[in-house]
Motif scaffolding. Sequence first.
Motif, PDB file in Angstrom:
ATOM      1  N   PRO A  47     -42.147 -25.922  33.715  1.00 33.69           N
ATOM      2  CA  PRO A  47     -41.843 -27.283  34.173  1.00 33.69           C
ATOM      3  C   PRO A  47     -42.874 -28.299  33.678  1.00 33.69           C
ATOM      4  O   PRO A  47     -42.555 -29.465  33.464  1.00 33.69           O
ATOM      5  N   LEU A  48     -44.111 -27.843  33.474  1.00 31.07           N
ATOM      6  CA  LEU A  48     -45.190 -28.738  33.027  1.00 31.07           C
ATOM      7  C   LEU A  48     -45.044 -29.130  31.566  1.00 31.07           C
ATOM      8  O   LEU A  48     -45.769 -30.017  31.084  1.00 31.07           O
ATOM      9  N   GLU A  49     -44.099 -28.502  30.864  1.00 33.97           N
ATOM     10  CA  GLU A  49     -43.843 -28.821  29.460  1.00 33.97           C
ATOM     11  C   GLU A  49     -43.543 -30.302  29.267  1.00 33.97           C
ATOM     12  O   GLU A  49     -43.902 -30.889  28.239  1.00 33.97           O
ATOM     13  N   ILE A  50     -42.921 -30.925  30.268  1.00 34.21           N
ATOM     14  CA  ILE A  50     -42.512 -32.327  30.104  1.00 34.21           C
ATOM     15  C   ILE A  50     -43.696 -33.290  30.039  1.00 34.21           C
ATOM     16  O   ILE A  50     -43.521 -34.448  29.666  1.00 34.21           O
ATOM     17  N   PHE A  51     -44.901 -32.824  30.378  1.00 33.19           N
ATOM     18  CA  PHE A  51     -46.076 -33.696  30.333  1.00 33.19           C
ATOM     19  C   PHE A  51     -46.848 -33.575  29.025  1.00 33.19           C
ATOM     20  O   PHE A  51     -47.889 -34.207  28.862  1.00 33.19           O
ATOM     21  N   ASP A  52     -46.350 -32.781  28.087  1.00 30.81           N
ATOM     22  CA  ASP A  52     -47.016 -32.640  26.801  1.00 30.81           C
ATOM     23  C   ASP A  52     -47.077 -34.007  26.108  1.00 30.81           C
ATOM     24  O   ASP A  52     -46.040 -34.665  25.941  1.00 30.81           O
ATOM     25  N   PRO A  53     -48.278 -34.462  25.702  1.00 30.38           N
ATOM     26  CA  PRO A  53     -48.421 -35.790  25.081  1.00 30.38           C
ATOM     27  C   PRO A  53     -47.600 -35.988  23.811  1.00 30.38           C
ATOM     28  O   PRO A  53     -47.319 -37.129  23.423  1.00 30.38           O
ATOM     29  N   LYS A  54     -47.187 -34.894  23.167  1.00 22.06           N
ATOM     30  CA  LYS A  54     -46.440 -35.031  21.905  1.00 22.06           C
ATOM     31  C   LYS A  54     -45.129 -35.781  22.105  1.00 22.06           C
ATOM     32  O   LYS A  54     -44.636 -36.435  21.181  1.00 22.06           O
ATOM     33  N   TYR A  55     -44.568 -35.714  23.323  1.00 26.94           N
ATOM     34  CA  TYR A  55     -43.297 -36.388  23.562  1.00 26.94           C
ATOM     35  C   TYR A  55     -43.449 -37.910  23.557  1.00 26.94           C
ATOM     36  O   TYR A  55     -42.547 -38.628  23.134  1.00 26.94           O
ATOM     37  N   ARG A  56     -44.602 -38.396  24.027  1.00 27.91           N
ATOM     38  CA  ARG A  56     -44.830 -39.845  24.046  1.00 27.91           C
ATOM     39  C   ARG A  56     -45.048 -40.400  22.641  1.00 27.91           C
ATOM     40  O   ARG A  56     -44.868 -41.590  22.400  1.00 27.91           O
ATOM     41  N   LYS A  57     -45.395 -39.531  21.715  1.00 25.24           N
ATOM     42  CA  LYS A  57     -45.620 -39.941  20.325  1.00 25.24           C
ATOM     43  C   LYS A  57     -44.340 -40.458  19.683  1.00 25.24           C
ATOM     44  O   LYS A  57     -44.373 -41.247  18.737  1.00 25.24           O
ATOM     45  N   TYR A  58     -43.176 -40.010  20.206  1.00 25.14           N
ATOM     46  CA  TYR A  58     -41.895 -40.330  19.575  1.00 25.14           C
ATOM     47  C   TYR A  58     -41.124 -41.435  20.295  1.00 25.14           C
ATOM     48  O   TYR A  58     -39.930 -41.597  20.054  1.00 25.14           O
ATOM     49  N   ILE A  59     -41.785 -42.189  21.156  1.00 25.37           N
ATOM     50  CA  ILE A  59     -41.078 -43.227  21.919  1.00 25.37           C
ATOM     51  C   ILE A  59     -40.370 -44.218  21.002  1.00 25.37           C
ATOM     52  O   ILE A  59     -39.209 -44.581  21.223  1.00 25.37           O
ATOM     53  N   GLY A  60     -41.039 -44.689  19.949  1.00 23.03           N
ATOM     54  CA  GLY A  60     -40.434 -45.656  19.025  1.00 23.03           C
ATOM     55  C   GLY A  60     -39.178 -45.128  18.367  1.00 23.03           C
ATOM     56  O   GLY A  60     -38.139 -45.802  18.321  1.00 23.03           O
ATOM     57  N   GLU A  61     -39.256 -43.889  17.852  1.00 23.71           N
ATOM     58  CA  GLU A  61     -38.094 -43.280  17.202  1.00 23.71           C
ATOM     59  C   GLU A  61     -36.918 -43.138  18.166  1.00 23.71           C
ATOM     60  O   GLU A  61     -35.758 -43.344  17.790  1.00 23.71           O
ATOM     61  N   TYR A  62     -37.241 -42.806  19.422  1.00 27.32           N
ATOM     62  CA  TYR A  62     -36.159 -42.603  20.394  1.00 27.32           C
ATOM     63  C   TYR A  62     -35.510 -43.912  20.819  1.00 27.32           C
ATOM     64  O   TYR A  62     -34.310 -43.958  21.087  1.00 27.32           O
ATOM     65  N   PHE A  63     -36.273 -45.006  20.877  1.00 28.82           N
ATOM     66  CA  PHE A  63     -35.668 -46.302  21.179  1.00 28.82           C
ATOM     67  C   PHE A  63     -34.659 -46.671  20.089  1.00 28.82           C
ATOM     68  O   PHE A  63     -33.540 -47.121  20.373  1.00 28.82           O
ATOM     69  N   ILE A  64     -35.052 -46.473  18.826  1.00 26.24           N
ATOM     70  CA  ILE A  64     -34.146 -46.767  17.714  1.00 26.24           C
ATOM     71  C   ILE A  64     -32.921 -45.854  17.779  1.00 26.24           C
ATOM     72  O   ILE A  64     -31.774 -46.293  17.658  1.00 26.24           O
ATOM     73  N   HIS A  65     -33.178 -44.574  18.012  1.00 29.80           N
ATOM     74  CA  HIS A  65     -32.093 -43.592  18.066  1.00 29.80           C
ATOM     75  C   HIS A  65     -31.092 -43.904  19.170  1.00 29.80           C
ATOM     76  O   HIS A  65     -29.878 -43.899  18.963  1.00 29.80           O
ATOM     77  N   TRP A  66     -31.599 -44.177  20.384  1.00 28.99           N
ATOM     78  CA  TRP A  66     -30.699 -44.437  21.514  1.00 28.99           C
ATOM     79  C   TRP A  66     -29.898 -45.719  21.326  1.00 28.99           C
ATOM     80  O   TRP A  66     -28.752 -45.820  21.758  1.00 28.99           O
ATOM     81  N   ALA A  67     -30.498 -46.722  20.654  1.00 25.16           N
ATOM     82  CA  ALA A  67     -29.751 -47.953  20.362  1.00 25.16           C
ATOM     83  C   ALA A  67     -28.596 -47.654  19.413  1.00 25.16           C
ATOM     84  O   ALA A  67     -27.456 -48.083  19.642  1.00 25.16           O
ATOM     85  N   LEU A  68     -28.868 -46.897  18.350  1.00 22.05           N
ATOM     86  CA  LEU A  68     -27.820 -46.546  17.387  1.00 22.05           C
ATOM     87  C   LEU A  68     -26.749 -45.662  18.028  1.00 22.05           C
ATOM     88  O   LEU A  68     -25.550 -45.865  17.824  1.00 22.05           O
ATOM     89  N   LYS A  69     -27.171 -44.689  18.816  1.00 26.87           N
ATOM     90  CA  LYS A  69     -26.225 -43.772  19.442  1.00 26.87           C
ATOM     91  C   LYS A  69     -25.368 -44.500  20.473  1.00 26.87           C
ATOM     92  O   LYS A  69     -24.163 -44.243  20.589  1.00 26.87           O
ATOM     93  N   GLY A  70     -25.987 -45.406  21.223  1.00 29.00           N
ATOM     94  CA  GLY A  70     -25.235 -46.179  22.211  1.00 29.00           C
ATOM     95  C   GLY A  70     -24.168 -47.031  21.555  1.00 29.00           C
ATOM     96  O   GLY A  70     -23.013 -47.079  22.020  1.00 29.00           O
ATOM     97  N   PHE A  71     -24.519 -47.686  20.448  1.00 27.12           N
ATOM     98  CA  PHE A  71     -23.542 -48.508  19.727  1.00 27.12           C
ATOM     99  C   PHE A  71     -22.420 -47.641  19.173  1.00 27.12           C
ATOM    100  O   PHE A  71     -21.240 -47.981  19.279  1.00 27.12           O
ATOM    101  N   GLY A  72     -22.786 -46.493  18.581  1.00 24.29           N
ATOM    102  CA  GLY A  72     -21.782 -45.598  18.013  1.00 24.29           C
ATOM    103  C   GLY A  72     -20.846 -45.040  19.071  1.00 24.29           C
ATOM    104  O   GLY A  72     -19.633 -44.927  18.849  1.00 24.29           O
ATOM    105  N   THR A  73     -21.399 -44.696  20.229  1.00 26.67           N
ATOM    106  CA  THR A  73     -20.584 -44.161  21.322  1.00 26.67           C
ATOM    107  C   THR A  73     -19.621 -45.229  21.842  1.00 26.67           C
ATOM    108  O   THR A  73     -18.437 -44.950  22.073  1.00 26.67           O
ATOM    109  N   TYR A  74     -20.127 -46.458  22.004  1.00 23.26           N
ATOM    110  CA  TYR A  74     -19.275 -47.562  22.465  1.00 23.26           C
ATOM    111  C   TYR A  74     -18.118 -47.789  21.491  1.00 23.26           C
ATOM    112  O   TYR A  74     -16.956 -47.922  21.895  1.00 23.26           O
ATOM    113  N   PHE A  75     -18.420 -47.779  20.198  1.00 25.22           N
ATOM    114  CA  PHE A  75     -17.395 -48.016  19.185  1.00 25.22           C
ATOM    115  C   PHE A  75     -16.366 -46.889  19.180  1.00 25.22           C
ATOM    116  O   PHE A  75     -15.164 -47.131  19.082  1.00 25.22           O
ATOM    117  N   SER A  76     -16.825 -45.629  19.303  1.00 22.76           N
ATOM    118  CA  SER A  76     -15.895 -44.490  19.272  1.00 22.76           C
ATOM    119  C   SER A  76     -14.952 -44.511  20.470  1.00 22.76           C
ATOM    120  O   SER A  76     -13.780 -44.167  20.356  1.00 22.76           O
TER     121      SER A  76
END
Length: 199
Positions: A65-94
């Motif tokens: 359960p403590l895996e979720i606190f690994d700092p490596k996940y916070r390193k990808y916040i920027g990539e995930y914001f971009i990804h979720w924006a693109l995925k949200g738009f694609g899902t809405y369109f589909s």
Amino acid sequence: MVKTELTVGEIISGGMEIGKKNFLSLLGAMILWGLTIWIPYINMGTTIALVNLPSKLSQGGTVSPLEIFDPKYRKYIGEYFIHWALKGFGTYFSVFVGFFPITLSWLFTELLILDKGLSPAEAFSASSTMTYGHKWKIFFAMILFAIIAVVAMIVAGYVLALIPGAFGGFIMLVGMILLLSFLSTVKLGMIAHLYKRLS
């Protein structure tokens, strides 16, 4: 290259097996995630960790359960914001054009960004390649599991409602939370099983 064969039953049973094996660990991770909801920066990291758990589950064994606190996940916040924006738009369109199953092409995008170090654009392409020829089976497996989950919740709710008094209400609340948590772990397990089989 030999084409991977999948069946609807295999997807669900594979998810059940992984979910049962990791239920307590995943329940702990969900509880810890809930405790971080008041700290936006930490919560972004734990949210990214939760959506990436299927890649860990696909490797076998159990996750901490403590895996979720690994700092490596916070390193990808920027990539995930971009990804979720693109995925949200694609899902809405589909959904708008009436072809929701196409969103299953992007089932593994979150996993590929972190697990394989791909950019959001590369992850969309790689996920589409992985799911090519399998989307309908994945779709029917998800639909069948959703039906099973709804029936299980209705039956459990009816049975637990038969317990009288305030104690019965408490038991019903705890029972429904545990059942919902288990169903969530099975859903994660299904994604983990698919990721392992199609990688």
